[in-house]
Design an enzyme around this catalytic site. Sequence first.
Site, PDB file in Angstrom:
ATOM      1  N   CYS A  18       0.810  -1.218   0.000  1.00  0.00           N
ATOM      2  CA  CYS A  18       0.000   0.000   0.000  1.00  0.00           C
ATOM      3  C   CYS A  18       0.842   1.266   0.000  1.00  0.00           C
ATOM      4  O   CYS A  18       0.301   2.367  -0.159  1.00  0.00           O
ATOM      5  CB  CYS A  18      -0.943  -0.009   1.192  1.00  0.00           C
ATOM      6  SG  CYS A  18      -2.289  -1.204   1.037  1.00  0.00           S
ATOM      7  N   ASP A  56     -14.214   3.699   2.851  1.00  0.00           N
ATOM      8  CA  ASP A  56     -13.498   2.461   2.544  1.00  0.00           C
ATOM      9  C   ASP A  56     -14.150   1.629   1.442  1.00  0.00           C
ATOM     10  O   ASP A  56     -13.474   0.849   0.783  1.00  0.00           O
ATOM     11  CB  ASP A  56     -13.375   1.615   3.818  1.00  0.00           C
ATOM     12  CG  ASP A  56     -12.487   2.300   4.844  1.00  0.00           C
ATOM     13  OD1 ASP A  56     -11.302   2.510   4.548  1.00  0.00           O
ATOM     14  OD2 ASP A  56     -12.979   2.641   5.934  1.00  0.00           O
ATOM     15  N   GLY A 144     -11.986 -13.861 -12.347  1.00  0.00           N
ATOM     16  CA  GLY A 144     -11.404 -12.537 -12.212  1.00  0.00           C
ATOM     17  C   GLY A 144     -10.847 -12.058 -13.532  1.00  0.00           C
ATOM     18  O   GLY A 144     -11.397 -12.358 -14.600  1.00  0.00           O
ATOM     19  N   HIS A 145      -9.731 -11.355 -13.483  1.00  0.00           N
ATOM     20  CA  HIS A 145      -9.154 -10.796 -14.709  1.00  0.00           C
ATOM     21  C   HIS A 145      -7.639 -10.755 -14.568  1.00  0.00           C
ATOM     22  O   HIS A 145      -7.108 -10.491 -13.483  1.00  0.00           O
ATOM     23  CB  HIS A 145      -9.688  -9.381 -14.947  1.00  0.00           C
ATOM     24  CG  HIS A 145      -9.256  -8.785 -16.253  1.00  0.00           C
ATOM     25  ND1 HIS A 145      -9.625  -9.315 -17.480  1.00  0.00           N
ATOM     26  CD2 HIS A 145      -8.469  -7.718 -16.530  1.00  0.00           C
ATOM     27  CE1 HIS A 145      -9.104  -8.596 -18.445  1.00  0.00           C
ATOM     28  NE2 HIS A 145      -8.395  -7.619 -17.905  1.00  0.00           N
ATOM     29  N   SER A 146      -6.942 -11.036 -15.658  1.00  0.00           N
ATOM     30  CA  SER A 146      -5.479 -11.005 -15.648  1.00  0.00           C
ATOM     31  C   SER A 146      -4.985 -10.274 -16.894  1.00  0.00           C
ATOM     32  O   SER A 146      -5.637 -10.281 -17.943  1.00  0.00           O
ATOM     33  CB  SER A 146      -4.910 -12.430 -15.627  1.00  0.00           C
ATOM     34  OG  SER A 146      -5.305 -13.145 -16.779  1.00  0.00           O
ATOM     35  N   ASP A 229     -10.118   1.681   8.053  1.00  0.00           N
ATOM     36  CA  ASP A 229      -8.935   0.838   8.225  1.00  0.00           C
ATOM     37  C   ASP A 229      -7.683   1.658   7.952  1.00  0.00           C
ATOM     38  O   ASP A 229      -7.716   2.688   7.293  1.00  0.00           O
ATOM     39  CB  ASP A 229      -9.002  -0.441   7.399  1.00  0.00           C
ATOM     40  CG  ASP A 229      -8.998  -0.224   5.901  1.00  0.00           C
ATOM     41  OD1 ASP A 229      -9.240   0.915   5.455  1.00  0.00           O
ATOM     42  OD2 ASP A 229      -8.769  -1.198   5.164  1.00  0.00           O
TER      43      ASP A 229
END
Length: 335
Positions: A18, A56, A144-146, A229
């Site tokens: 992050c 968030d 998902g995605h790649s 968070d």
Amino acid sequence: MTPRERIRLTQYAHGGGCACKIPPGELEDVLQGLGRGVRVRDPAGELLVGLDDGDDATVVGLSEDLAVLATTDFFPPVVDDPYDWGRIAATNALSDVYATGGRPLMALNLLGWPRGVLPFELAREVLRGGLAVAAEAGCHVAGGHSVDDPEPKYGMAVTGLVDPDRVLRNDAGKPGVPLSLTKPIGIGVLNSRHKATGEVFPQAVRAMTQLNREPAAAALAAGVVCATDVTGFGLLGHAFKLARASGVTALIDSAAVPCLDGARQALRDGYVSGGTQRNLEWVRPHSDLSAVTEEEALLLADAQTSGGLLVAGEIPGAPVVGELVPRGEHVLVVR
């Protein structure tokens, strides 16, 4: 020696976790003028939480007692072990759901991989780590995605459910309420040391792979309405955002903030990310930091990956690290 043992994934990333977020001030400049986002008149649901205060997750109400939330998070390798990186990235993505008071329902993988540079055996381990955390959280993962990417990246897009009357928001803080922190800080400096030296810090991995599910449930049980968070903008950055959105001042007691073993030494040895330095410069004009040293201020601004919850209220097991007071000259005061 296997490819997993030979290859240091963090050496293929320009930053770590992050700490690679776009700096908060620059991000706010980008979002300026976009207002409350795109809101459509749809009888199926009303946008309850959007762009307004950088909360968030996005929340859309479906009925009086049900809302859906959505969030996404991904980043380059923060540790060299691919399985641990997958676990950390998934835990971090799920954290926004818990920080909003919801429960994760479904996640989609987001994978960028430098095919031809890094073996797909490592990508499989990353995905396996993400699946393990999703299973622990009781969250479906379906596809998902790649993309072929010169830098490896991994994360998840997560959909969850929440009671619209029990959404945890960052703009609902009130004066007189204590601030609790559910994980120690110092993840960022330990990750920076790991990237530079290869030293492994199990205490940091344990913190980053600990779901925020239990503290979120405890916050809801205690009647808490305000939380966020602590991730890439550091404790100071996220406390500043919460206080600014709530129209209050956040007082942080630096001596009460828990810190991971080895973090202060890593800070003294100079393992401070650019993201941490930018965090401190962002909050400095709105803060009174006169009671602490520059080193302590940097630690409090340390860019966390998959950090804990900052809760406006008291919950079992979480130290009180400050309080909210009526808005004064500064939005953030560290003592």
